[in-house]
Design a protein around this motif. Sequence first.
Motif, PDB file in Angstrom:
ATOM      1  N   LYS A 124      98.410  57.498 -10.517  1.00 36.21           N
ATOM      2  CA  LYS A 124      99.191  56.444  -9.878  1.00 36.21           C
ATOM      3  C   LYS A 124      98.411  56.071  -8.620  1.00 36.21           C
ATOM      4  O   LYS A 124      98.423  56.813  -7.631  1.00 36.21           O
ATOM      5  CB  LYS A 124     100.588  56.954  -9.536  1.00 36.21           C
ATOM      6  CG  LYS A 124     101.526  55.904  -9.023  1.00 36.21           C
ATOM      7  CD  LYS A 124     102.920  56.517  -8.845  1.00 36.21           C
ATOM      8  CE  LYS A 124     103.904  55.454  -8.425  1.00 36.21           C
ATOM      9  NZ  LYS A 124     105.235  56.023  -8.230  1.00 36.21           N
ATOM     10  N   THR A 125      97.662  54.959  -8.691  1.00 37.10           N
ATOM     11  CA  THR A 125      96.785  54.596  -7.582  1.00 37.10           C
ATOM     12  C   THR A 125      97.565  53.981  -6.433  1.00 37.10           C
ATOM     13  O   THR A 125      98.582  53.321  -6.636  1.00 37.10           O
ATOM     14  CB  THR A 125      95.698  53.592  -8.034  1.00 37.10           C
ATOM     15  OG1 THR A 125      96.318  52.422  -8.528  1.00 37.10           O
ATOM     16  CG2 THR A 125      94.797  54.194  -9.088  1.00 37.10           C
ATOM     17  N   THR A 135      98.304  50.016 -11.508  1.00 36.62           N
ATOM     18  CA  THR A 135      98.682  51.078 -10.583  1.00 36.62           C
ATOM     19  C   THR A 135      98.928  52.412 -11.268  1.00 36.62           C
ATOM     20  O   THR A 135      98.836  53.436 -10.627  1.00 36.62           O
ATOM     21  CB  THR A 135      99.963  50.690  -9.808  1.00 36.62           C
ATOM     22  OG1 THR A 135     101.006  50.433 -10.740  1.00 36.62           O
ATOM     23  CG2 THR A 135      99.718  49.517  -8.905  1.00 36.62           C
ATOM     24  N   GLN A 136      99.255  52.398 -12.561  1.00 39.68           N
ATOM     25  CA  GLN A 136      99.536  53.677 -13.249  1.00 39.68           C
ATOM     26  C   GLN A 136      98.843  53.682 -14.607  1.00 39.68           C
ATOM     27  O   GLN A 136      98.903  52.698 -15.325  1.00 39.68           O
ATOM     28  CB  GLN A 136     101.043  53.840 -13.462  1.00 39.68           C
ATOM     29  CG  GLN A 136     101.843  53.845 -12.194  1.00 39.68           C
ATOM     30  CD  GLN A 136     103.343  53.920 -12.501  1.00 39.68           C
ATOM     31  OE1 GLN A 136     103.756  54.356 -13.554  1.00 39.68           O
ATOM     32  NE2 GLN A 136     104.147  53.495 -11.526  1.00 39.68           N
ATOM     33  N   SER A 180      96.966  58.096  -3.345  1.00 42.71           N
ATOM     34  CA  SER A 180      97.071  58.095  -4.810  1.00 42.71           C
ATOM     35  C   SER A 180      97.629  59.436  -5.263  1.00 42.71           C
ATOM     36  O   SER A 180      97.430  60.472  -4.620  1.00 42.71           O
ATOM     37  CB  SER A 180      95.711  57.853  -5.449  1.00 42.71           C
ATOM     38  OG  SER A 180      95.221  56.575  -5.118  1.00 42.71           O
ATOM     39  N   GLN A 181      98.335  59.391  -6.405  1.00 46.65           N
ATOM     40  CA  GLN A 181      98.944  60.600  -6.957  1.00 46.65           C
ATOM     41  C   GLN A 181      98.311  60.886  -8.324  1.00 46.65           C
ATOM     42  O   GLN A 181      98.085  59.973  -9.118  1.00 46.65           O
ATOM     43  CB  GLN A 181     100.449  60.398  -7.149  1.00 46.65           C
ATOM     44  CG  GLN A 181     101.216  60.181  -5.865  1.00 46.65           C
ATOM     45  CD  GLN A 181     101.296  61.464  -5.050  1.00 46.65           C
ATOM     46  OE1 GLN A 181     101.532  62.542  -5.580  1.00 46.65           O
ATOM     47  NE2 GLN A 181     101.099  61.338  -3.754  1.00 46.65           N
ATOM     48  N   THR A 205      97.022  56.655 -17.821  1.00 46.56           N
ATOM     49  CA  THR A 205      96.675  58.009 -18.271  1.00 46.56           C
ATOM     50  C   THR A 205      95.263  57.975 -18.843  1.00 46.56           C
ATOM     51  O   THR A 205      94.909  57.035 -19.556  1.00 46.56           O
ATOM     52  CB  THR A 205      97.664  58.483 -19.339  1.00 46.56           C
ATOM     53  OG1 THR A 205      98.981  58.473 -18.784  1.00 46.56           O
ATOM     54  CG2 THR A 205      97.339  59.891 -19.819  1.00 46.56           C
ATOM     55  N   TYR A 221      97.277  61.870 -15.372  1.00 43.51           N
ATOM     56  CA  TYR A 221      98.089  60.673 -15.157  1.00 43.51           C
ATOM     57  C   TYR A 221      97.793  60.258 -13.721  1.00 43.51           C
ATOM     58  O   TYR A 221      97.859  61.078 -12.794  1.00 43.51           O
ATOM     59  CB  TYR A 221      99.579  60.980 -15.347  1.00 43.51           C
ATOM     60  CG  TYR A 221     100.479  59.856 -14.931  1.00 43.51           C
ATOM     61  CD1 TYR A 221     100.653  58.740 -15.746  1.00 43.51           C
ATOM     62  CD2 TYR A 221     101.155  59.904 -13.713  1.00 43.51           C
ATOM     63  CE1 TYR A 221     101.479  57.695 -15.348  1.00 43.51           C
ATOM     64  CE2 TYR A 221     101.980  58.875 -13.313  1.00 43.51           C
ATOM     65  CZ  TYR A 221     102.128  57.761 -14.140  1.00 43.51           C
ATOM     66  OH  TYR A 221     102.935  56.725 -13.735  1.00 43.51           O
TER      67      TYR A 221
END
Length: 188
Positions: free
Chosen positions: A159-160, A183-184, A128-129, A186, A157
């Motif tokens: 991004k899984t 998946t994304q 993840s990011q 905030t 934010y």
Amino acid sequence: MKTPEKLSKHVLDEATDWLVILHSGEVSDEQYQQFEEWKNQKSENTLAIEQVQKVISGLNELPTNLSHESFTRSKNKLHQTLKNNTLLSLIGLFILTFFLYQLPWSKWQTDYHTDIGEIKNIALEDGSQLILASNSYINVEYTKQSRKIKLISGEIYIKTAKDPYKRPFFVSTSNGDLEALGTQFTVR
């Protein structure tokens, strides 16, 4: 120092009675003779006389100006001092507690943070990011059952990534918890 023997109350009472008679100023020769016989009857009687005389001599050494009022004043002064010290201690404890809760302990102990004007990219162990916005603080907690990001303050934010262990992804804030289904997203 020798410890005084434990004498019976009866013997101490008799010794006290004899000393009152002897110090009354009206003791007869016959009474004095009876006292001497009583005192020499048992060693316990002699010890009782000595102990009572020590108490009397201790009382005689007290200042003559001691009165009920001076004891009352002393007691009141002690109580006032105790009240003042207790009040000052409580005020100090309140101030210390206030400052401890005002200090940003939770921010100082976070896993990741950004300074004002800084933006940081973070790659987590599952792929993840995260993008951590300016002046943001987070903790990351991965267990066998779940993946959890705790947002202390600021904005992220996320991004899984797909988790091979199929653990759910949670984000926790002071306003509540949410589970990532997309998946994304905030979180602020």
